[in-house]
Write a protein that holds these residues in place. Sequence first.
Motif, PDB file in Angstrom:
ATOM      1  N   GLU A 136       0.860  -1.181   0.000  1.00  0.00           N
ATOM      2  CA  GLU A 136       0.000   0.000   0.000  1.00  0.00           C
ATOM      3  C   GLU A 136       0.892   1.225   0.000  1.00  0.00           C
ATOM      4  N   PHE A 137       0.618   2.148  -0.941  1.00  0.00           N
ATOM      5  CA  PHE A 137       1.416   3.359  -1.075  1.00  0.00           C
ATOM      6  C   PHE A 137       0.522   4.590  -1.087  1.00  0.00           C
ATOM      7  N   ASN A 138       1.047   5.671  -0.507  1.00  0.00           N
ATOM      8  CA  ASN A 138       0.357   6.956  -0.522  1.00  0.00           C
ATOM      9  C   ASN A 138       1.222   7.954  -1.284  1.00  0.00           C
ATOM     10  N   PHE A 139       0.695   8.442  -2.399  1.00  0.00           N
ATOM     11  CA  PHE A 139       1.419   9.399  -3.228  1.00  0.00           C
ATOM     12  C   PHE A 139       1.006  10.817  -2.817  1.00  0.00           C
ATOM     13  N   ARG A 140       2.004  11.679  -2.607  1.00  0.00           N
ATOM     14  CA  ARG A 140       1.746  13.063  -2.222  1.00  0.00           C
ATOM     15  C   ARG A 140       2.312  14.034  -3.258  1.00  0.00           C
ATOM     16  N   PRO A 141       1.725  14.055  -4.438  1.00  0.00           N
ATOM     17  CA  PRO A 141       2.221  14.975  -5.458  1.00  0.00           C
ATOM     18  C   PRO A 141       1.844  16.412  -5.131  1.00  0.00           C
ATOM     19  N   GLY A 142       2.648  17.334  -5.590  1.00  0.00           N
ATOM     20  CA  GLY A 142       2.325  18.747  -5.437  1.00  0.00           C
ATOM     21  C   GLY A 142       1.644  19.242  -6.708  1.00  0.00           C
ATOM     22  N   LEU A 143       2.206  20.285  -7.304  1.00  0.00           N
ATOM     23  CA  LEU A 143       1.703  20.772  -8.582  1.00  0.00           C
ATOM     24  C   LEU A 143       2.030  19.752  -9.660  1.00  0.00           C
ATOM     25  N   MET A 144       1.033  19.381 -10.451  1.00  0.00           N
ATOM     26  CA  MET A 144       1.236  18.392 -11.515  1.00  0.00           C
ATOM     27  C   MET A 144       0.944  19.013 -12.874  1.00  0.00           C
ATOM     28  N   LYS A 145       1.771  18.712 -13.841  1.00  0.00           N
ATOM     29  CA  LYS A 145       1.574  19.198 -15.208  1.00  0.00           C
ATOM     30  C   LYS A 145       1.055  18.055 -16.067  1.00  0.00           C
ATOM     31  N   ALA A 146      -0.118  18.246 -16.656  1.00  0.00           N
ATOM     32  CA  ALA A 146      -0.715  17.231 -17.510  1.00  0.00           C
ATOM     33  C   ALA A 146      -0.092  17.270 -18.902  1.00  0.00           C
ATOM     34  N   ALA A 147      -0.330  16.203 -19.668  1.00  0.00           N
ATOM     35  CA  ALA A 147       0.136  16.161 -21.054  1.00  0.00           C
ATOM     36  C   ALA A 147      -0.616  17.208 -21.877  1.00  0.00           C
ATOM     37  N   PRO A 148       0.014  17.734 -22.938  1.00  0.00           N
ATOM     38  CA  PRO A 148      -0.628  18.771 -23.744  1.00  0.00           C
ATOM     39  C   PRO A 148      -1.970  18.358 -24.340  1.00  0.00           C
ATOM     40  N   ASP A 149      -2.131  17.069 -24.641  1.00  0.00           N
ATOM     41  CA  ASP A 149      -3.370  16.603 -25.275  1.00  0.00           C
ATOM     42  C   ASP A 149      -4.390  16.063 -24.278  1.00  0.00           C
ATOM     43  N   ALA A 150      -4.170  16.282 -22.992  1.00  0.00           N
ATOM     44  CA  ALA A 150      -5.105  15.787 -21.979  1.00  0.00           C
ATOM     45  C   ALA A 150      -6.471  16.446 -22.143  1.00  0.00           C
TER      46      ALA A 150
END
Length: 226
Positions: free
Chosen positions: A153-167
Amino acid sequence: MNQSSSTKIRVIVTGATGMVGEGVLHECLNHPQVEAVLIVNRKPSGFSHAKLTEVIHNDFFDLTAIEQQLVGYNACYFCLGVSSVGMKEPEYTTVTYDLTLNFAKTLSRLNSDMTFTYVSGAHTDSTEKGSSMWARVKGKTENHLARLPFKQEFNFRPGLMKAAPDAQKTPKLYKYLEWLYPFLHLLFPNSSCLLSEVGQAMINVTLHGFDKNILEVSDIVAVAHN
């Protein structure tokens, strides 16, 4: 856990109609070691792919009707979540802690060999006692997920995320502020990452494990490129 490059995994992704879930789904569909992906949504996602199966289910507090469709998966990438803006703590707890734990408990009962990865947030409060309401609730959710009988079991704590250009699911505010990302990343490299790195890191911890169950931004980026 250390699996070979020939290992194939089957994954469940929630939140695919949102920005984070879409990004993680994209990485799964394009990864050679992910052989099947199930997305569980309240409404159709609009995505189509040879690896993809979609289940539409409105009530995440009662999964009885779809339990059999959740069997046989190696991992769940739980990307479903809401903003706490304008919400009181009991309401936010219901849709964050209660909903997530119900989904996770069901999966832990159905799939004994599963890795569960939860998208939490930077500055989540593991003590559950801080002044920030959302951080306390997220911390409680992380703590209780870690007690479930998953293989990992893992907990991810991302901050600001940049999506792909075509998202397709990127909120308008993110699109307007995308030009700032390179500058913010340069100034605060441990507070931002690419959404593609989040998805890659989830797959990598499933395949190879990791030595701690809370991954901050620097951990996510490092694991994504291992």
